[in-house]
Design a protein around this motif. Structure first.
Motif, short mmCIF file in Angstrom:
data_model
loop_
_atom_site.label_atom_id
_atom_site.label_comp_id
_atom_site.label_asym_id
_atom_site.label_seq_id
_atom_site.Cartn_x
_atom_site.Cartn_y
_atom_site.Cartn_z
N ILE A 1 3.31 30.44 2.98
CA ILE A 1 4.07 29.42 3.70
C ILE A 1 5.12 30.09 4.56
O ILE A 1 5.28 29.80 5.75
CB ILE A 1 4.76 28.44 2.72
N PHE A 2 5.84 31.04 3.93
CA PHE A 2 6.95 31.71 4.59
C PHE A 2 6.48 32.41 5.87
O PHE A 2 7.04 32.21 6.95
CB PHE A 2 7.56 32.71 3.61
N GLN B 1 15.13 29.71 7.85
CA GLN B 1 14.47 28.56 8.45
C GLN B 1 12.97 28.54 8.17
O GLN B 1 12.31 27.55 8.44
CB GLN B 1 14.76 28.52 9.95
N ALA B 2 12.44 29.63 7.64
CA ALA B 2 11.01 29.66 7.37
C ALA B 2 10.69 29.60 5.87
O ALA B 2 9.59 29.21 5.49
CB ALA B 2 10.38 30.90 7.97
N ALA B 3 11.65 29.98 5.04
CA ALA B 3 11.36 30.04 3.60
C ALA B 3 11.44 28.65 2.99
O ALA B 3 12.44 27.97 3.14
CB ALA B 3 12.34 30.97 2.91
N LEU C 1 6.20 23.14 6.19
CA LEU C 1 7.20 23.14 5.12
C LEU C 1 7.26 21.78 4.44
O LEU C 1 7.35 21.68 3.22
CB LEU C 1 8.58 23.47 5.67
N ARG D 1 23.31 30.07 13.56
CA ARG D 1 22.66 30.13 14.88
C ARG D 1 23.43 29.32 15.92
O ARG D 1 23.66 29.77 17.03
CB ARG D 1 21.24 29.55 14.79
N MET D 2 23.84 28.11 15.52
CA MET D 2 24.59 27.26 16.42
C MET D 2 25.90 27.92 16.82
O MET D 2 26.26 27.96 18.00
CB MET D 2 24.94 25.94 15.74
N ASN E 1 36.88 26.00 20.80
CA ASN E 1 35.93 25.44 21.76
C ASN E 1 34.50 25.44 21.23
O ASN E 1 33.74 24.52 21.44
CB ASN E 1 35.98 26.23 23.07
N VAL F 1 40.99 23.06 25.34
CA VAL F 1 41.45 22.42 24.11
C VAL F 1 42.93 22.66 23.79
O VAL F 1 43.41 22.25 22.75
CB VAL F 1 40.59 22.82 22.89
N ASN G 1 7.55 29.69 14.08
CA ASN G 1 8.89 29.54 14.64
C ASN G 1 9.18 30.58 15.71
O ASN G 1 9.76 30.26 16.74
CB ASN G 1 9.95 29.64 13.55
N MET H 1 14.89 33.88 8.52
CA MET H 1 14.19 33.76 7.25
C MET H 1 14.53 32.45 6.56
O MET H 1 13.66 31.80 5.98
CB MET H 1 14.55 34.94 6.34
N CYS I 1 5.27 29.95 8.63
CA CYS I 1 6.38 29.29 9.33
C CYS I 1 7.13 30.27 10.20
O CYS I 1 7.51 29.95 11.33
CB CYS I 1 7.35 28.68 8.32
N LEU I 2 7.35 31.48 9.68
CA LEU I 2 8.05 32.50 10.43
C LEU I 2 7.32 32.77 11.75
O LEU I 2 7.93 32.82 12.83
CB LEU I 2 8.12 33.78 9.60
N ASN J 1 42.04 27.00 29.14
CA ASN J 1 41.32 26.61 27.93
C ASN J 1 41.41 25.09 27.74
O ASN J 1 42.51 24.54 27.64
CB ASN J 1 41.93 27.32 26.72
#
Lengths: 319, 304, 306
Positions: C281-282, B139-141, C237, B189-190, B225, A100, C289, B137, C285-286, A98
Motif C-alpha cells: 500500500i505504502f 502521506q503515503a503510509a 488508502l 508541507r503547507m 504572514n 500584518v 503521489n 512518507m 501510494c508513494l 508587511n
C-alpha cells in the motif's frame, strides 16, 4: 566602495551581475546610479548591505563606511549597520510593507532595535518621523495597516522607516517608479527636504535620466555589471563621453526635440557569458575593431569625470 | 465583520440541517428502520416501544421533527445493545479520545510549524530534505499499518512502550504519534510552501534591511504572514483526527469514541452511530466557523 | 522616459528569449534519467502488469488454505521455505499470491472510483461553476455538507447499512470523494466563464452545452488529469482502511487492507503477515503521489496547495 563584485552561482554557470563597481558618496551628497533593468543596480545596493539573495554572493571588493570595511565585519556587526547607518527604500510600496503589522510598529521597529527606545518615547519618535515625511494626521494613522493607505502614503511610510534611525547613507532603489507622476514629484521634493535636514547621503538608483538630472549631484552610469561613465550630473549630461550614456540621453524626450526620440537597438549581453571585449560593442553605433578585443579602461575626461571608452568624446558631438 | 460572521453562521446552520437529514435518513433509506435500529433477537415489546418512539405511523416529516426535537434537547436515545443511554456512553469514552487528539494536535502544530518554517528558511539543507521525506512518507503510509509497525518496533522488539490499551503516560505516545503523522506532514508541507513565498517578498527584504535579527525575521515578519493559509488547513487536521481516531483506536485498543462507534456499527447499534456522526459533524462545522472568524481577525485585509 | 521604458521592457523580454535556447538544448539532449517520474512510473506499470496477469503470476490460489503450513515465515528467515517466498498467514495461505491478487483488487477499486468520482465531480463542478447563481449555491451547500462528514465514519455506516460488497465499496468511496473534485472543478470553470473566448463563443451564438463541451472541458482537462492521479493514492488508502476495519472488500478476497488486519493479532509471532501488504500500500501510494505531484508541477502549478 571599491571594485564590488557580486556573482550568482546558478545551474547555468556563474552570472556576473555586478562585476567590479566602484563609486563613493559624501555626506549630504546625492549620487545617481542609472542603467537599464538587469544591469546590476539593485544587486549593487543589496551587495553594499550584504543582503544578496542566494545563489548570489559578494565575491570581491570592499565597502568603506566612515573608514571601516563593512564587507569584513561580523554578521552581528553588519546588522547594527543595516537600518542604523545604511538604510534603503525599496521600489514597490505595495509589497514592501508587511501587511500584518500596523505602520507605527513597522516604523518603530528599527528605532527599537538600534536605539532601544520603548513605550511613550518610541511613540513620540515614530510620530515625529511620520511628520517628517509629511503624513497628515500622523498621530491617528500609526495604528493603520498598510492596506488602508494609498501607494504614495505607503512609500512615505517606507521613507520614514528608511530615515528613522538617522542613517549616514540612504539607498533609494527606484522609489518612485511605482507611483503616479504627480506623487513622484512630491516624493522627490520630500527626499530632498529630508536630506537637507539630516545631511544624509543619498544613493539614488533609477533608470530615469530625468530624475537624475533633477535630484543628483553626481551620476554613475552602469551597463552590464560595470560602471561605464561617472561624473557630475552637469558634466555627464552636457558632455557625455561614452556611447551608452549618449544613447541613454537620446532616449530622453526634450521639449524641443520630440521628433528624434530614439531607442537603443539590440539587447544587453547575457551576464553568464560576458565577452572580454567592451560589453556595449554589439550595440554601439560607433563600434571600432579594438572595441571587440579588450574591455576599455576608465579614462579621465576631466577632473571627476571618467568614461570607459576607447574613443571618449571623439565623435559624439557630430549630432 | 458582524455581517460576515452572520453569513458564515447561517451557512454553518444549513450544513448542520443537511447533516441531520442525512443521519436521520440513512437508517430509513435501507428499508425497515426497526430492523436497522434493533438487534434481531430483541423481544417484541422492545419493537413496540421503538415503534412508538419513532412515530413510525406518522408521516416522515413528523418523524423527523420528533427526532430532531429530542436530539436538540440532548436526548440521543439509548444503546439498543448495551441498553445504556448514548450520552452516558459518549461521556465515558470522550475524554480518552480528546486526550489522544490533544497530544496528537500539539505534536502536529509544534513539529509541523517549526520544521516547516526552518525547512523553508534553510531550503535545500538536510533539514529540508528530511522534513520533505518525512512528509511524503506520512502521506503515503496507511496509519493502521504504520501503527502496527510502530508496535512491532517499540513494543515487541525494543519493549520501550506498551503495545496498546490505556495506561500511564507512555501508553499515549505511540497512538498520538501515529495519529499525528499525516497531519504533521500536511502542516509541514503547507507551512514550508507558504513560508517560501513569504520569504521571497519585499517586506522580508525590508525587515533585513532594517537590521532585524534573522530569528525575528522568520518568526515575527515571516511566520505571521505564512500562518494564515496554514490556519485554514487546521480544519483538515481536525477531520484527520476524527477519521484517524476510528482506525488508531482500533489498532491500539484505545478505549475512545472511535472504537465505541466502530463496535456500534459492527453490532448494528444505530443510536450510538447516529449520535457520534452528529457530534463529529457538528464539531467539524463549528471548527470551520471559528477558523473562518479567526482568519478574519488575524488578517487585517479582510476585517471588514 | 517613454523611450527608456520601452527599451527596458524589451530588455526584460530579451532575458527570456536568451534563456530559451538553453532550455531547448537541454531537451534536445534526449533521454535523461530523472528519478521522478521514472522510478514511481515503473512501479505503477509493474503493478498494472501484476494486476492484469495475476492469475498467471501467482504460484498458488489466493484463497486456498493449507493449515499444515500455517504461519510459515518468509524464505530467508529461519523456518521458512522457498515454497512460500514471503511466508504464509494463519490459514496457511501463500502471501505472494495474495499480494498479487490484492494488487488486482486495489487497482480495480481505485480506478473505477477515480473514473466515476472524477466524472461525477467534474460534471457537477463544471455545471455549478458555469451557471453560477442559485444552482451553484445549492450544489456548494451539498458539497460543504459532504465535506463536513467524517468520511471514514460515514463510509463505515453506509457499508453496514448496504452490506459490504465489491460494488458497494466502490459506490461508498465515490460518495465521499466526489465533493472534493467538484469544489476544485467549480473554481476552475468559475474562472473560465468570464474569459474572453467564452464571451466570444456566446456572441457567436453557441449554446451553453456547446460552450461547456468545447470551451470549458478542454481547459479544465489538465486539472482533471492531475486530480485523478493525486486522488488514486488516497482512494487506495481509503479502501485499505475500510477493508482493515472489516467493512470493505469482504473476505476471503485478498485486499491488502484485509491482509494487514489479518496480521494484527499475530504481530508478535508473525510480523511478515502485516508488513508486506502494508508495504505494498505504502509504495503504491508513494508512487502515485509522486507522479501526481510531478504532473501537477508540469500541468497546473496553481494547484500546488493541494
Amino acid at each position: 566602495m571599491e571594485d564590488l563584485r557580486v556573482y550568482f552561482f546558478t545551474s547555468r554557470g556563474i552570472s556576473r551581475a555586478v562585476d567590479g563597481v566602484s563609486f563613493h558618496v559624501g555626506e549630504g551628497e546625492t549620487l545617481g546610479v542609472v542603467g537599464e533593468s538587469g544591469c546590476g543596480k539593485s544587486v549593487t545596493a543589496l551587495g553594499i548591505l550584504r543582503l544578496v539573495p542566494a545563489p548570489g554572493r559578494v565575491v570581491g571588493g570592499r565597502v568603506f563606511l566612515e573608514g571601516e570595511d563593512i564587507t569584513k565585519v561580523s554578521e552581528a556587526h553588519i546588522r547594527h549597520i543595516r537600518g542604523a547607518k545604511i538604510s534603503m527604500i525599496l521600489q514597490d510600496p505595495m509589497t514592501s510593507l508587511n501587511p500584518v503589522f500596523s505602520i507605527g510598529s513597522q516604523v518603530g521597529e528599527s528605532i527599537t532595535i538600534h536605539q532601544g527606545l520603548k513605550g511613550r518615547t518610541l511613540l513620540k519618535r515614530v510620530i515625529e518621523m511620520l511628520k517628517l515625511v509629511r503624513i497628515p494626521a500622523a498621530e491617528s494613522r500609526i495604528t493603520d495597516y498598510p492596506h488602508q493607505m494609498s501607494g504614495g502614503m505607503r512609500q512615505r511610510v517606507a521613507g520614514a522607516i528608511g530615515i528613522s534611525c538617522e542613517p549616514r547613507v540612504l539607498i533609494c532603489d527606484e522609489p518612485t517608479t511605482a507611483l503616479d507622476v504627480t506623487i513622484q514629484a512630491q516624493y522627490l521634493e520630500l527626499l530632498k527636504e529630508v536630506q537637507e535636514r539630516t545631511g544624509v547621503a543619498l544613493i539614488f538608483i533609477t533608470h530615469d535620466m530625468g530624475i537624475i538630472a533633477r535630484m543628483c549631484d553626481r551620476v554613475v552610469v552602469m551597463y552590464a555589471g560595470r560602471v561605464v561613465e561617472t561624473g557630475s550630473v552637469r558634466d555627464v549630461f552636457l558632455d557625455a563621453n561614452q556611447p551608452y550614456t549618449i544613447s541613454l540621453l537620446k532616449c530622453l524626450p526634450r521639449l524641443e526635440g520630440v521628433a528624434h526620440l530614439e531607442s537603443i537597438e539590440g539587447q544587453p549581453p547575457d551576464p553568464h557569458t560576458f565577452p572580454p571585449a567592451c560589453r556595449f560593442a554589439p550595440r554601439c553605433p560607433k563600434v571600432q575593431p579594438v572595441c571587440n578585443e579588450v574591455y576599455p579602461e576608465m579614462v579621465k575626461v576631466k577632473e571627476g569625470h571618467m568614461a570607459a571608452c576607447y574613443f571618449p568624446g571623439d565623435w559624439h558631438r557630430d549630432k | 465583520m458582524g455581517r460576515y460572521i452572520m453569513g458564515r453562521a447561517v451557512q454553518g446552520l444549513t450544513s448542520m440541517f443537511l447533516v441531520t437529514i442525512f443521519v436521520f435518513g440513512i437508517v430509513r433509506l435501507s428499508g425497515d428502520p426497526l430492523q436497522m435500529l434493533l438487534p434481531e433477537e430483541a423481544p417484541p415489546e422492545q419493537y413496540a416501544e421503538m415503534k412508538k418512539l419513532l412515530y413510525l405511523d406518522k408521516p416522515i416529516v413528523v418523524q423527523y421533527w420528533k427526532w430532531i426535537s429530542r436530539v436538540v434537547r440532548g436526548d440521543l436515545g439509548t444503546s439498543t445493545k448495551l441498553r445504556i443511554p448514548v450520552m452516558e456512553l459518549i461521556g465515558e469514552r470522550l475524554p480518552n479520545t480528546l486526550q489522544l487528539a490533544a497530544v496528537a494536535f500539539a505534536f502536529t502544530l509544534t513539529l509541523g510549524l517549526a520544521v516547516g518554517v526552518y525547512a523553508a528558511a534553510w531550503r535545500g539543507s538536510v533539514v529540508d530534505y528530511v522534513a520533505r521525506g518525512f512528509a511524503v512518507m506520512g502521506q503515503a503510509a496507511p496509519s493502521f499499518w504504520s501503527g502496527i509497525i510502530f508496535i512491532l518496533i517499540f513494543a515487541v522488539y525494543l519493549r520501550w512502550l506498551p503495545a496498546g490499551g490505556k495506561g500511564g503516560l507512555s501508553s499515549i505516545i505511540l497512538p498520538a504519534f501515529t495519529l499525528g503523522w499525516l497531519p504533521v506532514a500536511g502542516v509541514m508541507r503547507m507551512t514550508r510552501s507558504s513560508m517560501l513565498e513569504v520569504l521571497n517578498s519585499e517586506y522580508i527584504k525590508l525587515a533585513r534591511i532594517k537590521g532585524v535579527r534573522e530569528t525575528l525575521v522568520l518568526w515575527k515578519h515571516g511566520f505571521k504572514n505564512a500562518a494564515l493559509p496554514v490556519l485554514t488547513y487546521t480544519a483538515l487536521i481536525f477531520i484527520a483526527m476524527i477519521n484517524g481516531s476510528v482506525i488508531i483506536e482500533t489498532v491500539f485498543a484505545w478505549p475512545g469514541i472511535g472504537r465505541l462507534v466502530l463496535e456500534a456499527v459492527l453490532n448494528r447499534d444505530f443510536p450510538i452511530v447516529q449520535a457520534v456522526v452528529l457530534m463529529f459533524s457538528t464539531w467539524y462545522i463549528l471548527g470551520n466557523l471559528f477558523i473562518d472568524i479567526g482568519y478574519a481577525y488575524l488578517n487585517p485585509r479582510i476585517r471588514y | 522616459m517613454n523611450g527608456l521604458a520601452r527599451i527596458f521592457r524589451r530588455g526584460n523580454a530579451s532575458a527570456e528569449i536568451a534563456a530559451a535556447p538553453a532550455v531547448m538544448a537541454a531537451r534536445r539532449r534526449g533521454f535523461r534519467f530523472q528519478f521522478v517520474p521514472m522510478v514511481p512510473g515503473a512501479i505503477i506499470l509493474l503493478l498494472l502488469f501484476t494486476a492484469i496477469f495475476a492469475n498467471l503470476l501467482a504460484p498458488f490460489s489466493p484463497v486456498g488454505t493449507t493449515l499444515a503450513d500455517s504461519m510459515t515465515p518468509p524464505s530467508w528467515v529461519e523456518g521458512g521455505t522457498t515454497k512460500y517466498l514471503l511466508g504464509t498467514d494463519l490459514f496457511g495461505r501463500d502471501q505472494i499470491s495474495r499480494l498479487i491478487f490484492g494488487a488486482r483488487v486495489s487497482l480495480s477499486v481505485s480506478l473505477t472510483v477515480i473514473i466515476l468520482g472524477i466524472g461525477l465531480g467534474t460534471t457537477i463542478g463544471m455545471i455549478s461553476g458555469f451557471f453560477a447563481g442559485k444552482l451553484d449555491s445549492f450544489f456548494m451547500r451539498v458539497v460543504d455538507m459532504n465535506l463536513s462528514f467524517p468520511a471514514i465514519l460515514i463510509a463505515i455506516v453506509m457499508a453496514v447499512v448496504f452490506g459490504p460488497s465489491f460494488r458497494n465499496v466502490i459506490l461508498i468511496i465515490v460518495f465521499v470523494q466526489w465533493a472534493r473534485v467538484a469544489r476544485i472543478m467549480r473554481g476552475e470553470s468559475l474562472a473560465l466563464r468570464t474569459q474572453d473566448f467564452v464571451t466570444l463563443a456566446r456572441v457567436a451564438g453557441a449554446s451553453n452545452r456547446r460552450i461547456i463541451m468545447r470551451h470549458i472541458l478542454p481547459n479544465v482537462f489538465p486539472t482533471m488529469l492531475v486530480l485523478a492521479t493525486l486522488e488514486v493514492g488516497s482512494v487506495i488508502l481509503f479502501e485499505a482502511s475500510l477493508s482493515f476495519l472489516g467493512v470493505g472488500i469482504p473476505p476471503p478476497q485478498p485486499s491488502w487492507g484485509v491482509m494487514v488486519a489479518d496480521g494484527r493479532g499475530q504481530i508478535a509471532t508473525g510480523w511478515w503477515i502485516s508488513l508486506f501488504p502494508g508495504a505494498c500500500i505504502f509504495f503504491t501510494c508513494l508512487s502515485m503521489n509522486s507522479v501526481g505531484d510531478w504532473l501537477r508541477d508540469r500541468l497546473d502549478p496553481r494547484l500546488r496547495t493541494l
